[in-house]
Write an enzyme that holds these catalytic residues in place. Structure first.
Site, short mmCIF file in Angstrom:
data_model
loop_
_atom_site.label_atom_id
_atom_site.label_comp_id
_atom_site.label_asym_id
_atom_site.label_seq_id
_atom_site.Cartn_x
_atom_site.Cartn_y
_atom_site.Cartn_z
N CYS A 186 40.59 46.31 6.96
CA CYS A 186 40.06 45.45 8.02
C CYS A 186 38.56 45.65 8.13
O CYS A 186 38.05 46.77 8.06
CB CYS A 186 40.79 45.70 9.34
SG CYS A 186 39.98 46.83 10.45
N GLU A 187 37.87 44.53 8.29
CA GLU A 187 36.42 44.61 8.27
C GLU A 187 35.85 45.12 9.60
O GLU A 187 34.67 45.40 9.70
CB GLU A 187 35.80 43.26 7.91
CG GLU A 187 35.99 42.15 8.91
CD GLU A 187 35.39 40.84 8.42
OE1 GLU A 187 35.27 40.64 7.19
OE2 GLU A 187 35.05 40.02 9.29
N HIS A 188 36.70 45.25 10.61
CA HIS A 188 36.20 45.74 11.90
C HIS A 188 36.23 47.26 11.99
O HIS A 188 35.40 47.85 12.67
CB HIS A 188 37.03 45.16 13.05
CG HIS A 188 36.94 43.66 13.12
ND1 HIS A 188 38.00 42.86 13.42
CD2 HIS A 188 35.90 42.83 12.88
CE1 HIS A 188 37.62 41.58 13.39
NE2 HIS A 188 36.35 41.55 13.05
N GLN A 246 42.74 39.33 8.47
CA GLN A 246 43.95 38.76 7.86
C GLN A 246 43.94 37.23 7.85
O GLN A 246 44.38 36.60 6.88
CB GLN A 246 45.18 39.28 8.63
CG GLN A 246 46.49 38.91 7.95
CD GLN A 246 47.69 39.46 8.69
OE1 GLN A 246 47.65 40.56 9.23
NE2 GLN A 246 48.78 38.71 8.72
N HIS A 288 48.65 46.74 10.82
CA HIS A 288 47.25 47.14 10.83
C HIS A 288 47.09 48.56 11.36
O HIS A 288 47.48 48.85 12.48
CB HIS A 288 46.45 46.18 11.71
CG HIS A 288 46.30 44.81 11.09
ND1 HIS A 288 45.09 44.31 10.67
CD2 HIS A 288 47.22 43.87 10.79
CE1 HIS A 288 45.28 43.11 10.16
NE2 HIS A 288 46.55 42.81 10.22
N CYS A 310 44.49 49.96 12.27
CA CYS A 310 43.59 50.04 13.43
C CYS A 310 44.35 49.78 14.73
O CYS A 310 43.88 50.15 15.80
CB CYS A 310 42.39 49.10 13.29
SG CYS A 310 42.79 47.37 13.10
ZN LIG Z 1 40.70 46.63 12.57
#
Ligand SMILES: [Zn+2]
Length: 179
Positions: free
Chosen positions: A71-73, A112, A140, A142
């Protein structure tokens, strides 16, 4: 990247010189390079000419394609399955290539929703299909390991193009085949 990982290890209060961590920056850098190898691949290279003329106009489905992305965050993994279907219009793509297109986009920093759309649009461009449907189900890290700690929530996203968008029966066929 090695240098930066050494700094991160320091920043969390660890000693990058201690025995178990001595080679960690290099290993972590190699792992990160692998997990983001999709940036060094192109659609042309992945497809590699594996497009074949075909009279088939029935749905082609590749389901349960394993998917590993970041995930890019949070730079944490999200892991799941992709189901990809298309209705050929004169050309079919080698089946393993569908999985490789999924992998090329998954091995980048992603969200996603965007990953789902990129796979669908690429498949449509490459094959000129009459329709493309992509569904991704993923967990995820995260969400599971931090923040809300929702251990069992699965995120589902879909992208429907062409006949999969305009024709309810086509969409239903896809959904019932992956159930
Ligand atoms: Zn994330």
């Amino acid at each position: 990247m090695n240098e930066h990982y050494a700094r991160i290890i320091e920043a969390i209060g660890e000693d990058p010189q201690r025995h178990g961590l001595r080679d960690t920056p290099e290993r972590a850098a190699k792992a990160m390079e692998y997990l983001t190898r999709g940036y060094r691949q192109s659609v042309e290279e992945v497809v590699n000419g594996a497009l074949f003329p075909s009279d088939c106009s029935e749905m082609v489905l590749v389901k349960d394609i394993e998917l590993y992305s970041l995930c890019e965050h949070h730079l944490l993994p999200f892991i799941g399955k992709a189901h990809v279907a298309y209705i050929p219009d004169g050309k079919v793509l080698g089946l393993s290539k569908v999985a490789r297109i999924v992998d090329m986009y998954a091995r980048r920093l992603q969200i996603q929703e965007q990953l789902t759309v990129q796979i669908a649009e690429t498949l449509r461009q490459v094959t000129g299909a009459a329709g493309v449907g992509v569904i991704i189900e993923a967990k995820h890290m995260c969400m599971m390991m931090r923040g809300v700690e929702k251990q069992n929530s699965v995120m589902k996203t879909s992208a429907m193009l062409g006949a999969f968008r305009s024709n309810q029966a086509t969409r239903n066929e896809f959904l019932s085949l992956i159930r």
